[in-house]
Design a protein around this motif. Structure first.
Motif, PDB file in Angstrom:
ATOM      1  N   UNK A  66       0.849  -1.197   0.000  1.00 41.32           N
ATOM      2  CA  UNK A  66       0.000   0.000   0.000  1.00 41.32           C
ATOM      3  C   UNK A  66       0.884   1.247   0.000  1.00 41.32           C
ATOM      4  N   UNK A  67       1.887   1.245   0.834  1.00 39.58           N
ATOM      5  CA  UNK A  67       2.805   2.383   0.932  1.00 39.58           C
ATOM      6  C   UNK A  67       3.481   2.639  -0.413  1.00 39.58           C
ATOM      7  N   UNK A  68       3.993   1.586  -1.037  1.00 37.24           N
ATOM      8  CA  UNK A  68       4.667   1.753  -2.344  1.00 37.24           C
ATOM      9  C   UNK A  68       3.698   2.299  -3.395  1.00 37.24           C
ATOM     10  N   UNK A  69       2.467   1.802  -3.384  1.00 38.11           N
ATOM     11  CA  UNK A  69       1.483   2.284  -4.376  1.00 38.11           C
ATOM     12  C   UNK A  69       1.141   3.753  -4.142  1.00 38.11           C
ATOM     13  N   UNK A  70       0.973   4.142  -2.899  1.00 33.72           N
ATOM     14  CA  UNK A  70       0.679   5.547  -2.599  1.00 33.72           C
ATOM     15  C   UNK A  70       1.862   6.420  -3.007  1.00 33.72           C
ATOM     16  N   UNK A  71       3.063   5.965  -2.730  1.00 36.81           N
ATOM     17  CA  UNK A  71       4.259   6.744  -3.066  1.00 36.81           C
ATOM     18  C   UNK A  71       4.483   6.828  -4.578  1.00 36.81           C
ATOM     19  N   UNK A  72       3.847   5.955  -5.348  1.00 39.82           N
ATOM     20  CA  UNK A  72       3.982   6.019  -6.811  1.00 39.82           C
ATOM     21  C   UNK A  72       2.860   6.823  -7.466  1.00 39.82           C
ATOM     22  N   UNK A  73       1.893   7.278  -6.677  1.00 44.73           N
ATOM     23  CA  UNK A  73       0.770   8.061  -7.206  1.00 44.73           C
ATOM     24  C   UNK A  73       1.141   9.548  -7.143  1.00 44.73           C
ATOM     25  N   UNK A  74       1.248  10.219  -8.293  1.00 47.33           N
ATOM     26  CA  UNK A  74       1.703  11.614  -8.292  1.00 47.33           C
ATOM     27  C   UNK A  74       0.811  12.583  -7.515  1.00 47.33           C
ATOM     28  N   UNK A  75      -0.448  12.237  -7.300  1.00 46.62           N
ATOM     29  CA  UNK A  75      -1.344  13.148  -6.578  1.00 46.62           C
ATOM     30  C   UNK A  75      -1.221  13.043  -5.059  1.00 46.62           C
ATOM     31  N   UNK A  76      -0.763  11.907  -4.551  1.00 46.57           N
ATOM     32  CA  UNK A  76      -0.706  11.719  -3.093  1.00 46.57           C
ATOM     33  C   UNK A  76       0.653  11.228  -2.607  1.00 46.57           C
ATOM     34  N   UNK A  77       1.643  11.221  -3.472  1.00 45.29           N
ATOM     35  CA  UNK A  77       2.930  10.627  -3.111  1.00 45.29           C
ATOM     36  C   UNK A  77       3.673  11.368  -1.997  1.00 45.29           C
ATOM     37  N   UNK A  93      11.138  -2.634  10.302  1.00 50.01           N
ATOM     38  CA  UNK A  93      11.261  -1.186  10.222  1.00 50.01           C
ATOM     39  C   UNK A  93      12.030  -0.771   8.965  1.00 50.01           C
ATOM     40  N   UNK A  94      13.110  -1.475   8.693  1.00 48.19           N
ATOM     41  CA  UNK A  94      13.909  -1.167   7.503  1.00 48.19           C
ATOM     42  C   UNK A  94      13.070  -1.310   6.253  1.00 48.19           C
ATOM     43  N   UNK A  95      12.314  -2.388   6.168  1.00 46.48           N
ATOM     44  CA  UNK A  95      11.421  -2.589   5.014  1.00 46.48           C
ATOM     45  C   UNK A  95      10.404  -1.465   4.893  1.00 46.48           C
ATOM     46  N   UNK A  96       9.893  -1.009   6.025  1.00 42.85           N
ATOM     47  CA  UNK A  96       8.932   0.087   6.031  1.00 42.85           C
ATOM     48  C   UNK A  96       9.533   1.379   5.502  1.00 42.85           C
ATOM     49  N   UNK A  97      10.725   1.708   5.963  1.00 43.96           N
ATOM     50  CA  UNK A  97      11.383   2.929   5.486  1.00 43.96           C
ATOM     51  C   UNK A  97      11.741   2.811   4.010  1.00 43.96           C
ATOM     52  N   UNK A  98      12.143   1.628   3.581  1.00 43.00           N
ATOM     53  CA  UNK A  98      12.450   1.413   2.159  1.00 43.00           C
ATOM     54  C   UNK A  98      11.197   1.555   1.299  1.00 43.00           C
ATOM     55  N   UNK A 102       7.606   7.419   6.841  1.00 38.16           N
ATOM     56  CA  UNK A 102       8.432   8.414   7.517  1.00 38.16           C
ATOM     57  C   UNK A 102       8.642   8.068   8.984  1.00 38.16           C
ATOM     58  N   UNK A 103       7.848   7.147   9.503  1.00 39.69           N
ATOM     59  CA  UNK A 103       7.991   6.772  10.902  1.00 39.69           C
ATOM     60  C   UNK A 103       7.343   5.416  11.125  1.00 39.69           C
ATOM     61  N   UNK A 104       7.552   4.891  12.323  1.00 40.22           N
ATOM     62  CA  UNK A 104       7.152   3.534  12.636  1.00 40.22           C
ATOM     63  C   UNK A 104       6.744   3.496  14.101  1.00 40.22           C
ATOM     64  N   UNK A 105       5.481   3.217  14.381  1.00 40.10           N
ATOM     65  CA  UNK A 105       4.990   3.125  15.763  1.00 40.10           C
ATOM     66  C   UNK A 105       4.584   1.681  16.007  1.00 40.10           C
ATOM     67  N   UNK A 106       5.139   1.088  17.068  1.00 44.58           N
ATOM     68  CA  UNK A 106       4.820  -0.312  17.354  1.00 44.58           C
ATOM     69  C   UNK A 106       3.656  -0.394  18.339  1.00 44.58           C
ATOM     70  N   UNK A 107       2.860  -1.434  18.139  1.00 43.93           N
ATOM     71  CA  UNK A 107       1.720  -1.704  19.011  1.00 43.93           C
ATOM     72  C   UNK A 107       2.203  -2.537  20.188  1.00 43.93           C
ATOM     73  N   UNK A 108       1.602  -2.408  21.340  1.00 43.54           N
ATOM     74  CA  UNK A 108       0.458  -1.562  21.643  1.00 43.54           C
ATOM     75  C   UNK A 108       0.869  -0.083  21.622  1.00 43.54           C
TER      76      UNK A 108
END
Length: 164
Positions: A66-77, A93-98, A102-108
């Motif tokens: 989902x993140x990669x698709x949003x980042x590839x959309x010129x209107x919402x990237x 976390x590394x995969x998320x940043x790649x 921009x940030x990573x919050x762990x649950x709970x």
């Protein structure tokens, strides 16, 4: 959506997580929801949120995709994406940043942590938008001054040479 409030899109397939984030955010932000990756992209394209809180582990399309698709959309990237997930390994976390978060919050999740991180990233996002607007404005002013200088040089040339 309320006017003058930042729009936050919360994407999570678990109803309890959505409810908790709504309780944390609703006083300060206009909150929208999506329950899966496909819906997240559709809602993001429709409402153009100021920030997305995105779970990673969802059925079908996971948060990384989902993140990669949003980042590839010129209107919402440029929309900042913060992962909210139970996945707490360094590799996750590394995969998320790649993927473009921009940030990573762990649950709970903690209310104070969510509010602080959301406020920080919205401030950075807003500053970025203001800087871009300033660059556009100053570039236009610079181009106008260049055009004026060229016209003035053309006029000055007429005064020095009667033959041309």
């Amino acid at each position: 959506m309320l006017l003058n409030k930042y729009r936050i899109l919360v994407v999570d397939d678990e109803a309890n997580n959505r409810k908790l984030l709504l309780q944390i955010l609703q006083d300060n932000y206009a909150v929208a929801f999506a329950v899966n990756g496909k819906q997240a992209i559709e809602v993001a394209q429709k409402i153009k949120p100021d920030l997305i809180l995105l779970d990673i582990m969802m059925p079908g399309m996971d948060g990384y995709e989902v993140c990669r698709k949003i980042k590839s959309d010129p209107e919402i990237h440029k929309t900042p994406i913060v992962f909210t997930t139970a996945m707490n390994e360094i590799e996750d976390e590394t995969r998320g940043f790649e993927a473009g978060c921009v940030d990573y919050i762990t649950k709970p999740i903690s209310k104070s942590l969510v509010l602080a991180r959301v406020a920080t990233h919205l401030m950075l996002y807003n500053q970025h938008k203001e800087c871009e607007a300033e660059v556009v404005q100053r570039t236009a002013m610079f181009q106008e001054s260049q055009k004026s200088a060229i016209y003035m040089l053309g006029e000055a040339g007429h005064y020095n040479d009667d033959d041309t």
